[in-house]
Design a protein around this motif. Structure first.
Motif, short mmCIF file in Angstrom:
data_model
loop_
_atom_site.label_atom_id
_atom_site.label_comp_id
_atom_site.label_asym_id
_atom_site.label_seq_id
_atom_site.Cartn_x
_atom_site.Cartn_y
_atom_site.Cartn_z
N UNK A 66 -12.30 10.88 0.69
CA UNK A 66 -13.08 9.75 1.18
C UNK A 66 -13.64 9.00 -0.02
N UNK A 67 -14.23 7.84 0.25
CA UNK A 67 -14.87 7.04 -0.80
C UNK A 67 -16.35 6.98 -0.48
N UNK A 68 -17.16 7.40 -1.45
CA UNK A 68 -18.61 7.34 -1.33
C UNK A 68 -19.08 6.01 -1.90
N UNK A 69 -19.80 5.25 -1.09
CA UNK A 69 -20.32 3.94 -1.51
C UNK A 69 -21.83 4.07 -1.63
N UNK A 70 -22.35 3.83 -2.83
CA UNK A 70 -23.79 3.80 -3.05
C UNK A 70 -24.13 2.38 -3.51
N UNK A 71 -24.93 1.70 -2.70
CA UNK A 71 -25.24 0.29 -2.94
C UNK A 71 -26.72 0.13 -3.23
N UNK A 72 -27.03 -0.66 -4.26
CA UNK A 72 -28.40 -1.05 -4.56
C UNK A 72 -28.48 -2.57 -4.48
N UNK A 77 -22.85 5.33 1.98
CA UNK A 77 -21.85 5.35 3.03
C UNK A 77 -20.64 6.18 2.62
N UNK A 78 -19.91 6.66 3.61
CA UNK A 78 -18.62 7.32 3.40
C UNK A 78 -17.55 6.49 4.10
N UNK A 79 -16.51 6.15 3.35
CA UNK A 79 -15.42 5.32 3.84
C UNK A 79 -14.10 6.04 3.72
N UNK A 80 -13.15 5.65 4.55
CA UNK A 80 -11.76 6.08 4.42
C UNK A 80 -10.98 4.83 4.04
N UNK A 81 -10.65 4.71 2.75
CA UNK A 81 -9.96 3.53 2.23
C UNK A 81 -8.80 4.01 1.37
N UNK A 82 -7.60 3.53 1.68
CA UNK A 82 -6.42 3.97 0.94
C UNK A 82 -6.28 3.25 -0.40
N UNK A 83 -6.44 1.92 -0.42
CA UNK A 83 -6.30 1.13 -1.65
C UNK A 83 -7.62 0.43 -1.93
N UNK A 128 -11.09 -6.62 -3.32
CA UNK A 128 -10.67 -8.01 -3.52
C UNK A 128 -10.67 -8.78 -2.20
N UNK A 129 -10.15 -8.17 -1.14
CA UNK A 129 -10.14 -8.81 0.18
C UNK A 129 -11.55 -9.03 0.70
N UNK A 130 -12.44 -8.05 0.45
CA UNK A 130 -13.83 -8.18 0.90
C UNK A 130 -14.49 -9.39 0.26
N UNK A 131 -14.23 -9.60 -1.02
CA UNK A 131 -14.82 -10.75 -1.72
C UNK A 131 -14.29 -12.05 -1.11
N UNK A 132 -12.99 -12.11 -0.85
CA UNK A 132 -12.39 -13.32 -0.29
C UNK A 132 -12.95 -13.65 1.09
N UNK A 133 -13.29 -12.62 1.87
CA UNK A 133 -13.76 -12.84 3.24
C UNK A 133 -15.28 -13.00 3.31
#
Length: 194
Positions: A146-152, A81-87, A93-98
């Motif tokens: 951008x942020x490249x996310x590679x997930x396995x 995936x390609x994301x636009x994430x500033x921090x 951390x927020x993703x884990x909490x949610x």
């Protein structure tokens, strides 16, 4: 002739002692790989047995591109995936909490793959009564901000050696298109969990 025999035996023994030990992946094979270009920006090698389903993102708030990966032969799934994430750290951390997952392991570590720097999020989680899932998520900063996310992902408490070898081969082939020097590729070996 009798003087030569002890020297030959000594040389053979020295060779046996210092003969390189087989790698921990000696019993696994690198799958047949095919080159893919995703979203006209990402080039990498994926196993020939891997299915790729690209999803066009219409409402591009944070997620700009997503491709789902599935390889039944290696029991390996994932995303590119390609994301636009500033921090990024705050976002993770927020993703884990949610998350609705019940994490039994979770770590965020700096990582470096070729010219890409970012964060490796390794985790193991339960969902439902008996379902287990393990994940390795590579969040890598790209040249275009951008942020490249590679997930396995695997349906187990850990990745097996064949999966780790395949993941390392995929990550080693990663290139951002337009990158001037393709000779900077390095092999990434993914270590197993103990």
């Amino acid at each position: 002739m009798k003087k030569i025999i002890p020297w030959v035996i000594l040389i053979i023994l020295v060779c046996l002692i210092f003969y390189p030990q087989p790698s921990r992946f000696a019993n696994t094979t690198i799958p047949k790989m095919n080159s893919h270009v995703l979203n006209k920006e990402i080039r990498l090698q994926l196993p020939a047995t891997m299915q790729i389903v690209e999803n066009r993102i219409e409402n591009r708030h944070q997620l700009h591109y997503s491709a789902y990966l599935n390889d039944e032969q290696f029991a390996l799934r994932g995303y590119i995936q390609l994301w636009q994430i500033d921090d990024l750290e705050h976002y993770l951390q927020k993703s884990k909490e949610m998350s609705t997952f019940d994490f039994y392991t979770y770590s965020l570590n700096n990582t470096h793959i070729g010219d890409f720097k970012g964060i490796l999020n390794s985790w193991g989680a339960s969902f439902g009564e008996s379902a287990k899932l393990s994940g390795k998520e590579y969040w890598l900063h790209t040249p275009n901000q951008k942020v490249l996310r590679i997930v396995f992902l695997t349906k187990d408490t850990h990745f097996n050696e064949e999966q780790l070898k395949t993941m390392g081969t995929i990550l080693s082939s990663l290139n951002w298109l337009g990158e001037p020097d393709m000779s900077k590729q390095t092999y990434i070996e993914i270590m197993g969990e103990n």
